[in-house]
Scaffold this motif. Sequence first.
Motif, PDB file in Angstrom:
ATOM      1  N   ILE A   1      -1.037  12.699   3.220  1.00 44.24           N
ATOM      2  CA  ILE A   1      -1.587  12.452   4.463  1.00 44.24           C
ATOM      3  C   ILE A   1      -1.304  10.910   4.848  1.00 44.24           C
ATOM      4  CG2 ILE A   1      -3.494  12.466   5.920  1.00 44.24           C
ATOM      5  CD1 ILE A   1      -4.248  15.171   4.569  1.00 44.24           C
ATOM      6  N   TRP A   2      -2.112  10.088   3.877  1.00 43.60           N
ATOM      7  CA  TRP A   2      -1.991   8.754   3.994  1.00 43.60           C
ATOM      8  C   TRP A   2      -0.781   8.201   4.163  1.00 43.60           C
ATOM      9  CZ3 TRP A   2      -5.930   4.807   4.012  1.00 43.60           C
ATOM     10  CH2 TRP A   2      -7.072   5.388   4.196  1.00 43.60           C
ATOM     11  N   VAL A   3       0.258   8.699   3.204  1.00 42.43           N
ATOM     12  CA  VAL A   3       1.540   7.938   3.187  1.00 42.43           C
ATOM     13  C   VAL A   3       2.273   8.431   4.600  1.00 42.43           C
ATOM     14  CG1 VAL A   3       3.159   9.764   2.124  1.00 42.43           C
ATOM     15  CG2 VAL A   3       3.457   7.263   1.954  1.00 42.43           C
ATOM     16  N   GLY A   4       1.961   9.565   4.973  1.00 39.76           N
ATOM     17  CA  GLY A   4       2.633   9.885   6.471  1.00 39.76           C
ATOM     18  C   GLY A   4       2.452   8.900   7.603  1.00 39.76           C
ATOM     19  N   MET A   5       0.911   8.822   7.589  1.00 38.79           N
ATOM     20  CA  MET A   5       0.288   8.025   8.386  1.00 38.79           C
ATOM     21  C   MET A   5       0.701   6.725   8.528  1.00 38.79           C
ATOM     22  SD  MET A   5      -0.883  10.194  10.892  1.00 38.79           S
ATOM     23  CE  MET A   5      -1.610   8.949  11.779  1.00 38.79           C
ATOM     24  N   LEU A   6       0.582   5.952   7.388  1.00 38.25           N
ATOM     25  CA  LEU A   6       0.923   4.480   7.319  1.00 38.25           C
ATOM     26  C   LEU A   6       2.142   4.544   7.207  1.00 38.25           C
ATOM     27  CD1 LEU A   6      -1.808   3.746   4.517  1.00 38.25           C
ATOM     28  CD2 LEU A   6      -1.771   3.239   6.744  1.00 38.25           C
ATOM     29  N   GLY A   7       3.075   5.143   6.754  1.00 39.84           N
ATOM     30  CA  GLY A   7       4.562   5.207   6.870  1.00 39.84           C
ATOM     31  C   GLY A   7       5.061   5.125   8.285  1.00 39.84           C
ATOM     32  N   ALA A   8       4.288   5.881   9.201  1.00 40.09           N
ATOM     33  CA  ALA A   8       4.753   6.112  10.566  1.00 40.09           C
ATOM     34  C   ALA A   8       4.566   4.594  11.316  1.00 40.09           C
ATOM     35  CB  ALA A   8       3.964   7.005  11.404  1.00 40.09           C
TER      36      ALA A   8
ATOM     37  N   ASN B   1      10.797  -1.029  13.780  1.00 46.25           N
ATOM     38  CA  ASN B   1      11.705  -0.303  14.354  1.00 46.25           C
ATOM     39  C   ASN B   1      12.659   0.714  13.986  1.00 46.25           C
ATOM     40  OD1 ASN B   1      10.870  -1.432  16.844  1.00 46.25           O
ATOM     41  ND2 ASN B   1      11.821  -3.263  16.350  1.00 46.25           N
ATOM     42  N   SER B   2      12.335   1.369  12.908  1.00 46.85           N
ATOM     43  CA  SER B   2      13.209   2.354  12.237  1.00 46.85           C
ATOM     44  C   SER B   2      12.835   3.562  12.410  1.00 46.85           C
ATOM     45  CB  SER B   2      13.097   1.983  10.778  1.00 46.85           C
ATOM     46  OG  SER B   2      11.974   2.018  10.112  1.00 46.85           O
ATOM     47  N   HIS B   3      11.847   3.783  13.392  1.00 49.77           N
ATOM     48  CA  HIS B   3      11.229   5.130  13.613  1.00 49.77           C
ATOM     49  C   HIS B   3      12.426   5.921  14.447  1.00 49.77           C
ATOM     50  CE1 HIS B   3      10.673   3.676  17.508  1.00 49.77           C
ATOM     51  NE2 HIS B   3       9.942   2.668  17.005  1.00 49.77           N
ATOM     52  N   LEU B   4      12.213   7.313  14.751  1.00 44.48           N
ATOM     53  CA  LEU B   4      13.094   8.262  15.306  1.00 44.48           C
ATOM     54  C   LEU B   4      12.956   7.744  16.853  1.00 44.48           C
ATOM     55  CD1 LEU B   4      14.994  10.499  15.431  1.00 44.48           C
ATOM     56  CD2 LEU B   4      13.215  12.100  15.542  1.00 44.48           C
TER      57      LEU B   4
ATOM     58  N   ALA C   1       0.891  -1.207   0.070  1.00 43.91           N
ATOM     59  CA  ALA C   1       0.055  -0.056   0.037  1.00 43.91           C
ATOM     60  C   ALA C   1       1.150   1.277  -0.184  1.00 43.91           C
ATOM     61  CB  ALA C   1      -0.863   0.001   1.110  1.00 43.91           C
ATOM     62  N   LEU C   2       1.815   1.216   0.672  1.00 37.56           N
ATOM     63  CA  LEU C   2       2.615   2.412   0.606  1.00 37.56           C
ATOM     64  C   LEU C   2       3.455   2.799  -0.688  1.00 37.56           C
ATOM     65  CD1 LEU C   2       4.432   2.225   4.271  1.00 37.56           C
ATOM     66  CD2 LEU C   2       2.965   4.145   3.392  1.00 37.56           C
ATOM     67  N   MET C   3       3.875   1.539  -1.015  1.00 40.73           N
ATOM     68  CA  MET C   3       4.473   1.757  -2.586  1.00 40.73           C
ATOM     69  C   MET C   3       3.517   2.277  -3.529  1.00 40.73           C
ATOM     70  SD  MET C   3       6.909  -1.376  -2.933  1.00 40.73           S
ATOM     71  CE  MET C   3       6.167  -2.719  -2.013  1.00 40.73           C
TER      72      MET C   3
ATOM     73  N   VAL D   1      -7.600   7.701   7.371  1.00 42.34           N
ATOM     74  CA  VAL D   1      -6.516   6.968   7.842  1.00 42.34           C
ATOM     75  C   VAL D   1      -6.124   6.912   9.278  1.00 42.34           C
ATOM     76  CG1 VAL D   1      -5.070   8.943   7.454  1.00 42.34           C
ATOM     77  CG2 VAL D   1      -3.984   6.908   7.026  1.00 42.34           C
ATOM     78  N   LEU D   2      -6.666   8.023  10.100  1.00 40.23           N
ATOM     79  CA  LEU D   2      -6.341   7.797  11.488  1.00 40.23           C
ATOM     80  C   LEU D   2      -6.914   6.732  12.356  1.00 40.23           C
ATOM     81  CD1 LEU D   2      -7.362  11.749  12.160  1.00 40.23           C
ATOM     82  CD2 LEU D   2      -4.952  10.663  11.905  1.00 40.23           C
ATOM     83  N   PRO D   3      -7.990   6.429  12.121  1.00 41.81           N
ATOM     84  CA  PRO D   3      -8.236   5.025  13.089  1.00 41.81           C
ATOM     85  C   PRO D   3      -7.589   3.662  12.402  1.00 41.81           C
ATOM     86  CG  PRO D   3     -10.451   6.172  12.036  1.00 41.81           C
ATOM     87  CD  PRO D   3      -9.417   6.992  11.703  1.00 41.81           C
ATOM     88  N   ILE D   4      -7.595   3.851  11.029  1.00 38.06           N
ATOM     89  CA  ILE D   4      -6.612   2.651  10.549  1.00 38.06           C
ATOM     90  C   ILE D   4      -5.266   2.526  10.736  1.00 38.06           C
ATOM     91  CG2 ILE D   4      -5.695   1.772   8.330  1.00 38.06           C
ATOM     92  CD1 ILE D   4      -8.465   3.131   6.626  1.00 38.06           C
ATOM     93  N   SER D   5      -4.588   3.720  10.872  1.00 38.71           N
ATOM     94  CA  SER D   5      -3.344   3.668  11.282  1.00 38.71           C
ATOM     95  C   SER D   5      -3.112   3.333  12.968  1.00 38.71           C
ATOM     96  CB  SER D   5      -2.576   4.789  11.200  1.00 38.71           C
ATOM     97  OG  SER D   5      -3.255   6.020  11.739  1.00 38.71           O
ATOM     98  N   GLY D   6      -4.148   3.676  13.921  1.00 38.41           N
ATOM     99  CA  GLY D   6      -4.329   3.488  14.992  1.00 38.41           C
ATOM    100  C   GLY D   6      -4.518   2.007  15.457  1.00 38.41           C
ATOM    101  N   ILE D   7      -5.263   1.328  14.463  1.00 38.73           N
ATOM    102  CA  ILE D   7      -5.749   0.016  14.459  1.00 38.73           C
ATOM    103  C   ILE D   7      -4.266  -0.881  14.393  1.00 38.73           C
ATOM    104  CG2 ILE D   7      -6.859  -2.134  13.751  1.00 38.73           C
ATOM    105  CD1 ILE D   7      -9.207  -0.029  13.608  1.00 38.73           C
TER     106      ILE D   7
END
Length: 167
Positions: free
Chosen positions: A53-60, A67-70, A15-17, A134-140
Amino acid sequence: MNSVIKYLDKTLAAALMLVMASILLCVSWQVISRYMLKDPSSVTEELARFLLIWVGMLGAVYAYRTNSHLGLNLVLDKMSPVYKRMTQVLIQLLVIVFSALVLVFGGYELVDLTLELKQISAALSINMGIVYAVLPISGILLIIYSLVNLSNLFSGKVLETTTQESV
């Protein structure tokens, strides 16, 4: 369970790609239409913004999963194994609480409100609830991955942090 998580990982990466490729196409068309055709496309500008917006949230979420987050590991690396594991459990629990309250519950409320008010985007004429979904999706997804991390911690596995050298 492990196969479900692997499927989720592959789906998220795909999805990110797809979203990144879509952003590339939108922005490329925006540049071509603006400078070569002298008729800028307003649709691609808005679509690229929403996809970002979607790539930012799903990318996070993806960064959290791999484990590559800041992160600041200086303190964690100096802890004894017992305190390190306890701290990692606390971190996972805090991520679950934040994700549940802010992203899932708050995101659901935002999506519900925008759907109820029928807030429509200017150029694309789509309901803004779709963008905010994307907010509840990324939260789940964050909650699922935190539960996987907790399971790994309780089964004795150490959560590895990605260092700059290994990226």
